[in-house]
Design an enzyme around this catalytic site. Structure first.
Site, PDB file in Angstrom:
ATOM      1  N   THR A 129      25.564  18.285   1.842  1.00 34.96           N
ATOM      2  CA  THR A 129      25.280  18.330   0.390  1.00 34.96           C
ATOM      3  C   THR A 129      24.924  19.747  -0.059  1.00 34.96           C
ATOM      4  OG1 THR A 129      22.912  17.800   0.570  1.00 34.96           O
ATOM      5  CG2 THR A 129      24.434  15.947   0.492  1.00 34.96           C
ATOM      6  N   ASP A 188      33.282  10.267  11.151  1.00 33.85           N
ATOM      7  CA  ASP A 188      34.351   9.806  10.263  1.00 33.85           C
ATOM      8  C   ASP A 188      34.306  10.604   8.948  1.00 33.85           C
ATOM      9  OD1 ASP A 188      36.073   8.457   8.630  1.00 33.85           O
ATOM     10  OD2 ASP A 188      35.137   6.477   8.901  1.00 33.85           O
ATOM     11  N   HIS A 207      22.110  14.521 -12.717  1.00 29.85           N
ATOM     12  CA  HIS A 207      21.953  15.542 -11.683  1.00 29.85           C
ATOM     13  C   HIS A 207      22.699  15.029 -10.453  1.00 29.85           C
ATOM     14  CE1 HIS A 207      20.559  18.235  -8.709  1.00 29.85           C
ATOM     15  NE2 HIS A 207      19.820  17.322  -8.085  1.00 29.85           N
ATOM     16  N   SER A 239      13.945  10.689  -1.117  1.00 29.73           N
ATOM     17  CA  SER A 239      14.271  11.456  -2.327  1.00 29.73           C
ATOM     18  C   SER A 239      15.251  10.697  -3.214  1.00 29.73           C
ATOM     19  CB  SER A 239      14.825  12.839  -1.967  1.00 29.73           C
ATOM     20  OG  SER A 239      16.125  12.747  -1.398  1.00 29.73           O
ATOM     21  N   LYS A 291      25.109   5.802  -7.846  1.00 30.18           N
ATOM     22  CA  LYS A 291      23.946   4.924  -7.692  1.00 30.18           C
ATOM     23  C   LYS A 291      23.106   4.922  -8.967  1.00 30.18           C
ATOM     24  CE  LYS A 291      23.622   5.464  -2.732  1.00 30.18           C
ATOM     25  NZ  LYS A 291      22.814   5.350  -1.554  1.00 30.18           N
ATOM     26  N   CYS A 293      15.432  21.214  -9.110  1.00 25.48           N
ATOM     27  CA  CYS A 293      16.745  21.195  -9.778  1.00 25.48           C
ATOM     28  C   CYS A 293      16.633  20.965 -11.282  1.00 25.48           C
ATOM     29  CB  CYS A 293      17.616  20.105  -9.173  1.00 25.48           C
ATOM     30  SG  CYS A 293      17.770  20.245  -7.398  1.00 25.48           S
ATOM     31  N   ASN A 347      26.389  20.699  -4.230  1.00 25.69           N
ATOM     32  CA  ASN A 347      25.156  20.758  -5.016  1.00 25.69           C
ATOM     33  C   ASN A 347      24.960  22.179  -5.538  1.00 25.69           C
ATOM     34  OD1 ASN A 347      22.728  20.150  -6.224  1.00 25.69           O
ATOM     35  ND2 ASN A 347      21.699  19.454  -4.358  1.00 25.69           N
ATOM     36  N   SER A 365      13.147  17.483  -7.770  1.00 28.26           N
ATOM     37  CA  SER A 365      12.241  16.911  -6.771  1.00 28.26           C
ATOM     38  C   SER A 365      10.830  17.444  -6.964  1.00 28.26           C
ATOM     39  CB  SER A 365      12.726  17.274  -5.370  1.00 28.26           C
ATOM     40  OG  SER A 365      13.906  16.575  -5.084  1.00 28.26           O
ATOM     41  N   GLU A 412      16.190  27.330  -8.425  1.00 28.18           N
ATOM     42  CA  GLU A 412      15.337  26.817  -7.351  1.00 28.18           C
ATOM     43  C   GLU A 412      15.375  27.775  -6.172  1.00 28.18           C
ATOM     44  OE1 GLU A 412      16.086  25.397  -4.150  1.00 28.18           O
ATOM     45  OE2 GLU A 412      14.001  24.807  -3.872  1.00 28.18           O
TER      46      GLU A 412
END
Ligand code: CAA
Length: 387
Positions: free
Chosen positions: A153, A30, A234, A202, A243, A112, A273, A306, A80
């Site tokens: 991503t 979807d 970020h 993560s 979130k 990052c 990203n 990370s 990175e």
């Protein structure tokens, strides 16, 4: 204390992208999983003759054209996805832009996050040497394995910032909150082109690092939550920012006002990203996509890398900032792009991996001024097509 911060900020992203609906169709899922669940629309795809150096030079060139190179004595290149284990990518950019020879040049790495310490160090430096300027560049190609959970991503882009005393766009606050923990949520050993990662873990560690960095920011005399008109995060994908924004509001026992974060997601949704550049793309998106005058407004920023390190810091918008933006150029870069089919995307994804010292001319695919023309006996040969 002398004010320090950003006097110009500019970005570049390649002119090809794959729409996430194309990826969804290929995988038979979807499309709303990507548009709503992940919050992304497009993945920028560099040509085989584009990389972190060409994107960085494209991002920085308008700044040099408008403000000149006088006074720039430091280039800090955050990435990175470095192209050499020894030589800083910034040295290629230094040459392509014709910066003064009396200039220091170094590459910074921490997933990052590294553009944020670059920005902080640049501010400290120009506070000590107010007649000098620092070019901070963040540039990355975010690549995940095909068919992996990270595939949606991906992205690519570069942001260049001119850091000065008495800045004309944003004053960077002296207080910040920092947090480090040794974890394996996303990493890339030297022999790998794509990262290893534990996706769900993560996202949880990102949120924890943000909460801890926010607490440290408060303990260090940071501004209260209500002070901020906007927040930038970020953004590995924009739902991560939603979130984070929800979590920060909850930590401050405040209702979630998503409008304070949404304008900062507009560019990221259609670029994907861009690792080190991501939070600064979000900052630019806020400045260039928020209606009305932002003068005097406070922006809260959370930078994450990370591994992991997080930092919460603040920026105050300076009067007259809009005169120093590159809004039209950025809108044109985004609107003049072309979409690729799934097969074309796979061909771009499979960039030539020149490891044996042979000469490899690269197809002319870049739209911009700078190209990686060839890799000759392990030496990367960049050209300025206008020279
Ligand atoms: N319509 C609407 N929403 C849908 C949907 C549909 N048809 N189908 C699924 N969704 C929703 C899910 O409910 C889920 O929502 P919640 O997050 O609110 O639970 C969301 O879409 C994602 O779906 P999944 O839970 O099935 O997750 P996934 O297997 O696709 O993986 C991911 C998501 C873990 C983030 C993955 O993309 C990933 O591993 N990405 C790479 C790692 C990453 O970006 N980590 C971020 C933190 S680390 C960092 O920030 C550094 C960095 O840049 C990498």
């Amino acid at each position: 204390m002398i004010a320090t911060g950003i006097s110009a900020i500019s970005f570049y992203t390649p002119h090809r992208y794959i729409g996430l609906e194309t990826l969804a169709e290929h995988h038979g899922i979807d499309p709303e999983k990507f548009s709503k669940g992940i919050g992304q629309e497009k993945i920028a795809m560099p040509g085989h003759d584009e990389d972190i150096v060409t994107m960085a030079a494209e991002a920085a060139k308008p700044i040099i054209d408008r403000y000149g190179a006088d006074g720039i004595d430091t280039v800090l290149f955050a990435t990175e996805t470095g192209i050499d284990q020894s030589k800083s990518a910034g040295i290629y950019v230094h040459q392509l832009l014709g910066l003064p020879a009396n200039c220091r040049n170094v590459e910074l790495k921490q997933a990052c996050y590294s553009a944020t310490p670059a920005l902080q160090m640049a501010c400290s430096y120009v506070a000590r040497k107010p007649d000098r300027k620092v070019l901070v560049i963040a540039s990355d190609v975010a690549r995940y394995d095909l068919d992996s959970s990270g595939e949606a991503t991906q992205g690519a882009g570069a942001v260049a910032m001119l850091v000065t005393a008495n800045p004309t766009v944003l004053e960077i606050g002296a207080n910040s909150g920092v947090f480090t923990e040794d974890i394996m949520d996303f990493w890339r050993p030297n022999d790998r082109r794509t990262p290893l990662f534990d996706g769900k873990y993560s996202t949880l560690r990102y949120l924890n690092a943000m909460t801890e960095a926010w607490k440290d920011y408060q303990a260090n005399g940071g501004h209260a939550y209500d002070t901020f008109s906007h927040f930038c995060y970020h953004l590995p994908f924009s739902r991560m920012g939603e979130k984070a924004h929800g979590r920060l509001a909850k930590a401050n026992k405040t209702p979630i006002d998503m409008d304070k974060a949404l304008s900062g997601m507009a560019y990221n949704r259609v670029v994907g990203n861009s690792y080190t550049a991501s939070i600064y793309l979000s900052l630019m998106s806020t400045l260039e996509n928020t209606e009305g005058d932002l003068t005097g407004n406070m922006i809260g920023l959370f930078s994450y890398g990370s591994g992991a390190t997080g930092e919460f810091f603040d920026a105050k918008v300076v009067e007259g900032y809009a005169d120093h933006l590159f809004t039209k150029r950025h809108q044109d870069i985004l609107s003049e792009r072309v979409s690729v089919s799934y097969d074309e995307y796979v061909a771009l994804w499979n960039a030539p991996n020149v490891v044996d010292g042979t000469s490899e001319p690269l197809a002319e695919e870049a739209r911009g001024r700078y190209r990686l023309a060839r890799i000759d006996e392990n030496k990367r040969i960049y050209i300025d097509q206008h020279a």
